[in-house]
Enzyme design. Sequence first.
Site, short mmCIF file in Angstrom:
data_model
loop_
_atom_site.label_atom_id
_atom_site.label_comp_id
_atom_site.label_asym_id
_atom_site.label_seq_id
_atom_site.Cartn_x
_atom_site.Cartn_y
_atom_site.Cartn_z
N ARG A 217 0.82 -1.21 0.00
CA ARG A 217 0.00 0.00 0.00
C ARG A 217 0.86 1.26 0.00
O ARG A 217 0.52 2.26 -0.66
CB ARG A 217 -0.92 -0.02 1.22
N SER B 114 8.58 9.95 -2.19
CA SER B 114 8.19 11.15 -1.45
C SER B 114 7.33 10.82 -0.24
O SER B 114 7.35 11.54 0.76
CB SER B 114 7.44 12.13 -2.37
N ASN C 159 -3.33 8.98 4.32
CA ASN C 159 -2.13 8.37 4.91
C ASN C 159 -2.08 8.45 6.43
O ASN C 159 -1.54 7.56 7.09
CB ASN C 159 -0.87 9.05 4.36
N HIS D 197 0.57 4.28 -2.72
CA HIS D 197 0.35 5.68 -2.36
C HIS D 197 1.51 6.56 -2.80
O HIS D 197 1.31 7.75 -3.09
CB HIS D 197 0.14 5.80 -0.84
N HIS E 168 -6.04 -6.01 -2.61
CA HIS E 168 -6.80 -6.06 -1.35
C HIS E 168 -7.08 -7.49 -0.91
O HIS E 168 -7.81 -7.70 0.06
CB HIS E 168 -8.11 -5.29 -1.50
#
Length: 337
Positions: A79, A93, A111, A83, A211
Amino acid sequence: MPYDLFCTAISENPELTAMAALWSSFICFVVASAIVIPISAQLSPNFYEKLCPEALPTIRSVLEKAIYREPRIGASLLRVHFHDCFVNGCDGSVLLDDTPNFTGEKTARPNNNSLRGFEVIDEIKEAVNTACCGNVVSCADILAVAARDSVAILGGPSYQVLLGRRDARTASLTDANNNIPRPLLDFPALLSNFQGHGLDLNDLVVLSGGHTIGLSRCTTFRNRTYNDTNIEPEFAASLRTICPVQGGDNNLATLDATTATFDTLYFKQLLELKGLLHSDQELFKSVGSASDGLVQYYSNNPGAFFADFGVSMIKMGNIKPLTGSAGEIRMNCRFIN
């Protein structure tokens, strides 16, 4: 003295320990002095083959131990990579901490109190720097490899990762808030979001299949549990015992019933209206759509899902990477150099 006999001698003679440490330091000094990081505008699966052959095995080794300690960490790192890539490209980043003079992405709504596994990335980075006798592997590449290895360790495909990314010196809280798809999105908004990153319908369905591992907080599925109509009644009732109308925001539910195994049960549960998140169930609505067809196809074809998952992960991992002389290779993934 041969290396294996030298190591045995060290274990039997503590006086040689200091000699071994000095020798190791000398070797690393020589290697580090000779390192020339290639400048390339293209990612390559062989980027570290000569630069640091131990890089990928070291990442795998640390990750295996971390997942053994806590199987959920594999889904968490997958994940984090997702992101990262969805906010101005796969540039690490998302790993940057806030400082008095810098605002990162960790406190963005998708987040904050949600992304996890940063300590494992720290552990991997330290081990890789040691194995490579220097700072040659980017944090962005560590994320990409850790995502792949997490999937493989939990029973999924082991696809080829393209490497050579460099790390961003900047981050964007605003873009993190706007660009990461939210669990409340309807299908048109989900597809539009993915298309905005150069991905298509197949990528949306396949990557959502990630998922099949992991857990989700009550805040992400409360609205579906109490308000959606396309949810199996007994499944909804079971979720309400975990996620009350008020309170329990951090209570966890599994994204599918085999949460520590990468398989096709996620798709099978969508067919039964047992998708945990609203955005999950939006992929299958029994209306004969192309998305419905893909969910049905992957639910019965694990080989096809595994193959296509690797293709889509490589495609996602190629979203606007920093290469050549752009960015930097961070010594510490949490801070710019």
